[in-house]
Design a protein around this motif. Structure first.
Motif, PDB file in Angstrom:
ATOM      1  N   GLY A  26      -4.774 -10.366  -9.749  1.00 46.71           N
ATOM      2  CA  GLY A  26      -6.158 -11.436  -9.787  1.00 46.71           C
ATOM      3  C   GLY A  26      -6.662 -11.632 -11.134  1.00 46.71           C
ATOM      4  N   ILE A  27      -6.820 -10.492 -11.742  1.00 46.90           N
ATOM      5  CA  ILE A  27      -7.501 -10.516 -13.075  1.00 46.90           C
ATOM      6  C   ILE A  27      -6.672 -11.341 -13.971  1.00 46.90           C
ATOM      7  N   VAL A  28      -5.323 -11.343 -13.761  1.00 47.72           N
ATOM      8  CA  VAL A  28      -4.807 -12.257 -14.843  1.00 47.72           C
ATOM      9  C   VAL A  28      -4.699 -13.960 -14.344  1.00 47.72           C
ATOM     10  N   SER A  29      -4.082 -14.065 -13.313  1.00 53.19           N
ATOM     11  CA  SER A  29      -3.986 -15.308 -12.718  1.00 53.19           C
ATOM     12  C   SER A  29      -3.824 -15.355 -11.198  1.00 53.19           C
ATOM     13  N   ARG A  30      -3.948 -16.647 -10.720  1.00 55.18           N
ATOM     14  CA  ARG A  30      -3.698 -16.712  -9.085  1.00 55.18           C
ATOM     15  C   ARG A  30      -2.108 -16.520  -8.891  1.00 55.18           C
ATOM     16  N   ASN A  31      -1.231 -16.817  -9.492  1.00 55.04           N
ATOM     17  CA  ASN A  31       0.049 -16.395  -9.451  1.00 55.04           C
ATOM     18  C   ASN A  31       0.544 -15.155  -9.640  1.00 55.04           C
ATOM     19  N   ALA A  32       0.065 -14.427 -10.700  1.00 51.61           N
ATOM     20  CA  ALA A  32       0.154 -13.018 -10.949  1.00 51.61           C
ATOM     21  C   ALA A  32      -0.598 -12.138  -9.627  1.00 51.61           C
ATOM     22  N   ALA A  33      -1.528 -12.721  -8.963  1.00 51.89           N
ATOM     23  CA  ALA A  33      -2.192 -11.881  -7.795  1.00 51.89           C
ATOM     24  C   ALA A  33      -1.240 -12.118  -6.804  1.00 51.89           C
ATOM     25  N   SER A  34      -0.526 -13.201  -6.482  1.00 56.15           N
ATOM     26  CA  SER A  34       0.394 -13.260  -5.472  1.00 56.15           C
ATOM     27  C   SER A  34       1.756 -12.311  -5.625  1.00 56.15           C
ATOM     28  N   THR A  35       2.030 -12.432  -6.832  1.00 54.71           N
ATOM     29  CA  THR A  35       3.282 -11.450  -7.145  1.00 54.71           C
ATOM     30  C   THR A  35       2.848  -9.879  -7.245  1.00 54.71           C
ATOM     31  N   GLY A  36       1.793  -9.646  -7.676  1.00 56.41           N
ATOM     32  CA  GLY A  36       1.031  -8.250  -7.584  1.00 56.41           C
ATOM     33  C   GLY A  36       1.212  -7.742  -6.104  1.00 56.41           C
ATOM     34  N   ALA A  37       0.539  -8.801  -5.334  1.00 52.89           N
ATOM     35  CA  ALA A  37       0.289  -8.241  -3.968  1.00 52.89           C
ATOM     36  C   ALA A  37       1.434  -7.856  -3.311  1.00 52.89           C
ATOM     37  N   GLY A  38       2.677  -8.704  -3.663  1.00 53.69           N
ATOM     38  CA  GLY A  38       3.946  -8.524  -3.041  1.00 53.69           C
ATOM     39  C   GLY A  38       4.711  -7.233  -3.491  1.00 53.69           C
ATOM     40  N   VAL A  39       4.589  -7.028  -4.720  1.00 52.03           N
ATOM     41  CA  VAL A  39       5.035  -5.717  -5.462  1.00 52.03           C
ATOM     42  C   VAL A  39       4.307  -4.509  -4.990  1.00 52.03           C
ATOM     43  N   GLY A  40       2.935  -4.551  -4.885  1.00 47.10           N
ATOM     44  CA  GLY A  40       2.193  -3.490  -4.310  1.00 47.10           C
ATOM     45  C   GLY A  40       2.358  -3.069  -3.057  1.00 47.10           C
ATOM     46  N   ALA A  41       2.660  -4.147  -2.272  1.00 48.12           N
ATOM     47  CA  ALA A  41       3.067  -3.900  -0.857  1.00 48.12           C
ATOM     48  C   ALA A  41       4.595  -3.307  -0.745  1.00 48.12           C
ATOM     49  N   LEU A  42       5.452  -3.668  -1.621  1.00 48.94           N
ATOM     50  CA  LEU A  42       6.824  -2.970  -1.428  1.00 48.94           C
ATOM     51  C   LEU A  42       6.852  -1.632  -1.924  1.00 48.94           C
ATOM     52  N   VAL A  43       5.905  -1.338  -3.008  1.00 50.95           N
ATOM     53  CA  VAL A  43       5.591  -0.019  -3.470  1.00 50.95           C
ATOM     54  C   VAL A  43       5.191   0.937  -2.383  1.00 50.95           C
ATOM     55  N   GLY A  44       4.081   0.437  -1.987  1.00 50.75           N
ATOM     56  CA  GLY A  44       3.278   0.979  -1.041  1.00 50.75           C
ATOM     57  C   GLY A  44       4.191   1.417   0.382  1.00 50.75           C
ATOM     58  N   ALA A  45       4.904   0.450   0.563  1.00 56.23           N
ATOM     59  CA  ALA A  45       5.970   0.817   1.821  1.00 56.23           C
ATOM     60  C   ALA A  45       6.801   1.989   1.489  1.00 56.23           C
ATOM     61  N   THR A  46       7.170   1.975   0.254  1.00 56.96           N
ATOM     62  CA  THR A  46       8.268   3.045  -0.002  1.00 56.96           C
ATOM     63  C   THR A  46       7.580   4.187   0.089  1.00 56.96           C
ATOM     64  N   VAL A  47       6.406   4.304  -0.842  1.00 53.64           N
ATOM     65  CA  VAL A  47       5.698   5.534  -0.756  1.00 53.64           C
ATOM     66  C   VAL A  47       5.174   6.056   0.572  1.00 53.64           C
ATOM     67  N   GLY A  48       4.892   5.211   1.501  1.00 55.86           N
ATOM     68  CA  GLY A  48       4.614   5.617   2.882  1.00 55.86           C
ATOM     69  C   GLY A  48       5.607   5.931   3.699  1.00 55.86           C
ATOM     70  N   GLU A  49       6.945   5.787   3.238  1.00 53.81           N
ATOM     71  CA  GLU A  49       8.313   6.312   3.857  1.00 53.81           C
ATOM     72  C   GLU A  49       8.410   7.362   3.573  1.00 53.81           C
ATOM     73  N   LYS A  50       8.360   7.670   2.183  1.00 49.10           N
ATOM     74  CA  LYS A  50       8.923   8.848   1.659  1.00 49.10           C
ATOM     75  C   LYS A  50       7.709  10.087   1.942  1.00 49.10           C
ATOM     76  N   SER A  51       6.650   9.678   2.022  1.00 48.91           N
ATOM     77  CA  SER A  51       5.525  10.669   2.315  1.00 48.91           C
ATOM     78  C   SER A  51       5.521  11.311   3.748  1.00 48.91           C
ATOM     79  N   VAL A  52       6.102  10.520   4.738  1.00 50.18           N
ATOM     80  CA  VAL A  52       6.248  10.816   6.196  1.00 50.18           C
ATOM     81  C   VAL A  52       7.405  11.783   6.021  1.00 50.18           C
ATOM     82  N   ASP A  53       8.368  11.315   5.455  1.00 51.44           N
ATOM     83  CA  ASP A  53       9.653  12.144   5.401  1.00 51.44           C
ATOM     84  C   ASP A  53       9.371  13.738   4.701  1.00 51.44           C
ATOM     85  N   VAL A  54       8.761  13.526   3.627  1.00 47.68           N
ATOM     86  CA  VAL A  54       8.342  14.804   2.975  1.00 47.68           C
ATOM     87  C   VAL A  54       7.592  15.751   3.611  1.00 47.68           C
TER      88      VAL A  54
END
Length: 76
Positions: A26-54
């Motif tokens: 959102g600091i960059v632009s409205r489109n970047a906020a949407s893309t950043g949220a999607g990428v952040g959610a994907l990375v967060g879900a991956t981290v959450g999956e791995k942290s429980v496994d570990v």
């Protein structure tokens, strides 16, 4: 129980990742906020999956008792 723990961990980290990614994008632009949220959610879900496994592997190792046959003893 392990499955529910994994699902909630993945959801929690995905929400946190989406919020952080959306804010940074959102600091960059409205489109970047949407893309950043999607990428952040994907990375967060991956981290959450791995942290429980570990953490489950670490708990298993902590609860494991050493076998008397496995422990080597030195002969004097």
């Amino acid at each position: 129980m392990s499955r529910l723990k994994r699902v909630f961990s993945r959801a929690k980290y995905a929400a946190i990742g989406a919020a952080v990614g959306g804010a940074l994008g959102g600091i960059v632009s409205r489109n970047a906020a949407s893309t950043g949220a999607g990428v952040g959610a994907l990375v967060g879900a991956t981290v959450g999956e791995k942290s429980v496994d570990v953490s489950s592997v670490v708990d298993d190792v902590k609860n494991r008792k050493p076998d008397a046959d496995v422990v080597s003893r030195s002969e004097d």
